[in-house]
Scaffold this motif. Structure first.
Motif, PDB file in Angstrom:
ATOM      1  N   THR A 166      32.063  -2.128  58.854  1.00 55.65           N
ATOM      2  CA  THR A 166      32.627  -3.549  58.756  1.00 55.65           C
ATOM      3  C   THR A 166      32.005  -4.198  57.570  1.00 55.65           C
ATOM      4  O   THR A 166      31.116  -3.834  57.072  1.00 55.65           O
ATOM      5  N   GLU A 167      32.476  -5.327  56.968  1.00 56.52           N
ATOM      6  CA  GLU A 167      32.222  -5.977  56.225  1.00 56.52           C
ATOM      7  C   GLU A 167      30.975  -6.344  56.081  1.00 56.52           C
ATOM      8  O   GLU A 167      29.786  -6.527  55.557  1.00 56.52           O
ATOM      9  N   ALA A 168      30.181  -6.627  57.832  1.00 57.86           N
ATOM     10  CA  ALA A 168      29.241  -7.727  57.911  1.00 57.86           C
ATOM     11  C   ALA A 168      28.088  -6.292  57.413  1.00 57.86           C
ATOM     12  O   ALA A 168      26.674  -6.472  57.429  1.00 57.86           O
ATOM     13  N   PHE A 169      28.820  -5.450  58.067  1.00 62.91           N
ATOM     14  CA  PHE A 169      27.258  -3.788  58.956  1.00 62.91           C
ATOM     15  C   PHE A 169      26.946  -3.548  57.063  1.00 62.91           C
ATOM     16  O   PHE A 169      26.229  -3.304  57.034  1.00 62.91           O
ATOM     17  N   CYS A 170      28.170  -3.318  56.433  1.00 64.56           N
ATOM     18  CA  CYS A 170      27.337  -2.394  54.720  1.00 64.56           C
ATOM     19  C   CYS A 170      27.239  -3.401  54.265  1.00 64.56           C
ATOM     20  O   CYS A 170      25.810  -3.575  53.732  1.00 64.56           O
ATOM     21  N   ARG A 171      27.025  -5.592  54.178  1.00 62.92           N
ATOM     22  CA  ARG A 171      26.111  -6.188  53.157  1.00 62.92           C
ATOM     23  C   ARG A 171      24.835  -6.348  53.688  1.00 62.92           C
ATOM     24  O   ARG A 171      23.952  -6.286  53.127  1.00 62.92           O
ATOM     25  N   ARG A 172      24.982  -5.736  55.238  1.00 63.45           N
ATOM     26  CA  ARG A 172      23.457  -5.827  55.683  1.00 63.45           C
ATOM     27  C   ARG A 172      22.607  -4.456  55.093  1.00 63.45           C
ATOM     28  O   ARG A 172      21.495  -4.992  54.931  1.00 63.45           O
ATOM     29  N   LEU A 173      23.387  -2.955  55.527  1.00 63.47           N
ATOM     30  CA  LEU A 173      22.956  -2.302  54.333  1.00 63.47           C
ATOM     31  C   LEU A 173      22.715  -2.339  52.950  1.00 63.47           C
ATOM     32  O   LEU A 173      21.525  -1.790  52.543  1.00 63.47           O
ATOM     33  N   LEU A 174      23.731  -3.105  52.219  1.00 57.83           N
ATOM     34  CA  LEU A 174      23.200  -3.539  50.792  1.00 57.83           C
ATOM     35  C   LEU A 174      22.014  -3.935  51.332  1.00 57.83           C
ATOM     36  O   LEU A 174      21.560  -3.983  49.057  1.00 57.83           O
ATOM     37  N   ALA A 175      21.457  -4.785  51.434  1.00 51.54           N
ATOM     38  CA  ALA A 175      20.196  -5.799  51.823  1.00 51.54           C
ATOM     39  C   ALA A 175      19.023  -5.228  51.157  1.00 51.54           C
ATOM     40  O   ALA A 175      18.067  -5.287  51.618  1.00 51.54           O
ATOM     41  N   ALA A 176      19.049  -3.723  51.919  1.00 52.64           N
ATOM     42  CA  ALA A 176      18.255  -3.286  51.684  1.00 52.64           C
ATOM     43  C   ALA A 176      18.122  -1.162  52.504  1.00 52.64           C
ATOM     44  O   ALA A 176      18.485  -0.613  52.757  1.00 52.64           O
ATOM     45  N   PRO A 177      18.952  -1.091  50.884  1.00 57.42           N
ATOM     46  CA  PRO A 177      19.605   0.036  50.342  1.00 57.42           C
ATOM     47  C   PRO A 177      18.716   1.564  50.250  1.00 57.42           C
ATOM     48  O   PRO A 177      19.451   2.657  49.097  1.00 57.42           O
ATOM     49  N   GLU A 178      17.510   1.303  50.325  1.00 61.30           N
ATOM     50  CA  GLU A 178      16.329   2.694  50.242  1.00 61.30           C
ATOM     51  C   GLU A 178      16.754   3.727  50.998  1.00 61.30           C
ATOM     52  O   GLU A 178      15.881   4.283  51.132  1.00 61.30           O
ATOM     53  N   ARG A 179      17.033   3.333  52.558  1.00 68.40           N
ATOM     54  CA  ARG A 179      16.917   3.853  53.299  1.00 68.40           C
ATOM     55  C   ARG A 179      18.568   4.814  53.598  1.00 68.40           C
ATOM     56  O   ARG A 179      19.831   4.259  53.622  1.00 68.40           O
ATOM     57  N   ALA A 180      18.310   6.131  53.600  1.00 63.12           N
ATOM     58  CA  ALA A 180      19.832   6.654  54.684  1.00 63.12           C
ATOM     59  C   ALA A 180      19.294   6.788  56.304  1.00 63.12           C
ATOM     60  O   ALA A 180      18.676   6.141  56.970  1.00 63.12           O
ATOM     61  N   LEU A 181      21.515   6.443  56.369  1.00 63.62           N
ATOM     62  CA  LEU A 181      21.106   6.187  57.739  1.00 63.62           C
ATOM     63  C   LEU A 181      22.376   6.772  58.056  1.00 63.62           C
ATOM     64  O   LEU A 181      22.939   7.676  57.789  1.00 63.62           O
ATOM     65  N   ARG A 182      22.252   7.632  59.473  1.00 60.14           N
ATOM     66  CA  ARG A 182      23.006   9.145  60.017  1.00 60.14           C
ATOM     67  C   ARG A 182      23.109   8.109  62.068  1.00 60.14           C
ATOM     68  O   ARG A 182      21.926   8.285  62.577  1.00 60.14           O
ATOM     69  N   PHE A 183      23.953   8.030  62.542  1.00 60.28           N
ATOM     70  CA  PHE A 183      24.301   8.260  63.768  1.00 60.28           C
ATOM     71  C   PHE A 183      24.801   9.667  64.264  1.00 60.28           C
ATOM     72  O   PHE A 183      25.211  10.152  63.062  1.00 60.28           O
ATOM     73  N   GLN A 184      23.837   9.883  65.059  1.00 61.72           N
ATOM     74  CA  GLN A 184      23.880  11.317  65.546  1.00 61.72           C
ATOM     75  C   GLN A 184      23.613  12.059  66.418  1.00 61.72           C
ATOM     76  O   GLN A 184      22.554  11.469  67.027  1.00 61.72           O
ATOM     77  N   GLY A 185      24.394  12.466  67.314  1.00 60.63           N
ATOM     78  CA  GLY A 185      23.343  12.755  68.944  1.00 60.63           C
ATOM     79  C   GLY A 185      24.130  11.647  69.541  1.00 60.63           C
ATOM     80  O   GLY A 185      24.595  10.378  69.381  1.00 60.63           O
ATOM     81  N   ASP A 186      22.887  11.188  70.466  1.00 59.52           N
ATOM     82  CA  ASP A 186      22.700  10.123  70.782  1.00 59.52           C
ATOM     83  C   ASP A 186      22.021   8.825  70.692  1.00 59.52           C
ATOM     84  O   ASP A 186      20.759   8.144  70.755  1.00 59.52           O
TER      85      ASP A 186
END
Length: 234
Positions: A166-186
């Protein structure tokens, strides 16, 4: 080699050995101090600390795991943050080009979701982000130019990507863009190069819990219907 060159050779050799010894002592001291800081940090929060994380190096798939040799997890913090069980650890592996060996260091934070999800990876469009291979999943674009320029998305489920990013989720990521994120398994995994420290772990756990709070309730309801009951805080 003339006799006059022997003194110079031994002086240079002695200086090199002294530098190596001093560097080793300084490195060992810094390692002890860092371990002591993490032990105190964990104790102050009622968390667990494990210097050795044997088993974690094989727990997850995808980058940066399953690369190189001498894979190792260490400096493990284990606890709960805002209701989410987590594990934070240093991860290393070694690669070689035949002549030289390189040790690669990563800081990994994993929040346990209590339910399994399709794979959804969001990595920065940077030298670090491009380290993550795109061998799995398919590309996804959300049409939010600032975000699409900053991050690259791969997923096994366009439905999940659409609902989570969502836009809110993406803006939170843009506030700290130095990390990679992955939903994986549980799990929700967050990565960066280097080693973690107490202040950073606090910030990443806060970021992770804030991102999970931004996942719409119907997404969790749908995932629970597929993956069974969960006690994750949703």
């Amino acid at each position: 080699m003339s006799n006059s060159s022997f003194p110079s050779f031994f002086v240079i050799f002695g200086v090199v050995i002294a530098i190596i010894v001093v560097s080793g002592v300084v490195s060992a001291r810094r390692s002890r101090e860092r371990t002591q800081a993490l032990v105190a940090y964990a104790a102050a929060r009622g968390w667990l600390f494990h210097a050795d994380g044997t088993g974690l190096e094989d727990r997850f798939g995808g980058e940066p795991f399953q690369r190189g040799r001498r894979r190792r997890a260490s400096q493990v913090l284990e606890g709960t943050h805002r209701g989410w069980p987590f594990i934070a650890f240093d991860y290393t592996y070694v690669t070689s080009n035949g002549k030289n060996s390189t040790t690669h260091h990563f800081s990994v934070v994993s929040l346990h979701l209590g339910v399994r999800t399709p794979m959804l990876q969001v990595r920065p469009q940077s030298a670090f982000g491009r380290f993550f291979s795109d061998a799995f999943g398919t590309d996804y674009h959300i049409g939010f130019r600032e975000f699409d320029d900053a991050f690259h998305i791969r997923t096994d489920s366009t439905e999940l990507a659409h609902d989570v990013l969502t836009e809110a989720f993406c803006r939170r990521l843009l506030a700290a863009p130095e990390r990679a994120l992955r939903f994986q398994g549980d799990s929700l995994l967050l990565f960066r190069t280097g080693r973690h420290d107490p202040a950073e772990v606090d910030a990443v756990l806060e970021q992770g819990s804030e991102l999970l709070a931004l996942v719409p309730a119907p997404v969790w309801e749908r995932l629970r219907g597929v993956g069974g009951p969960t006690d994750a805080p949703v």
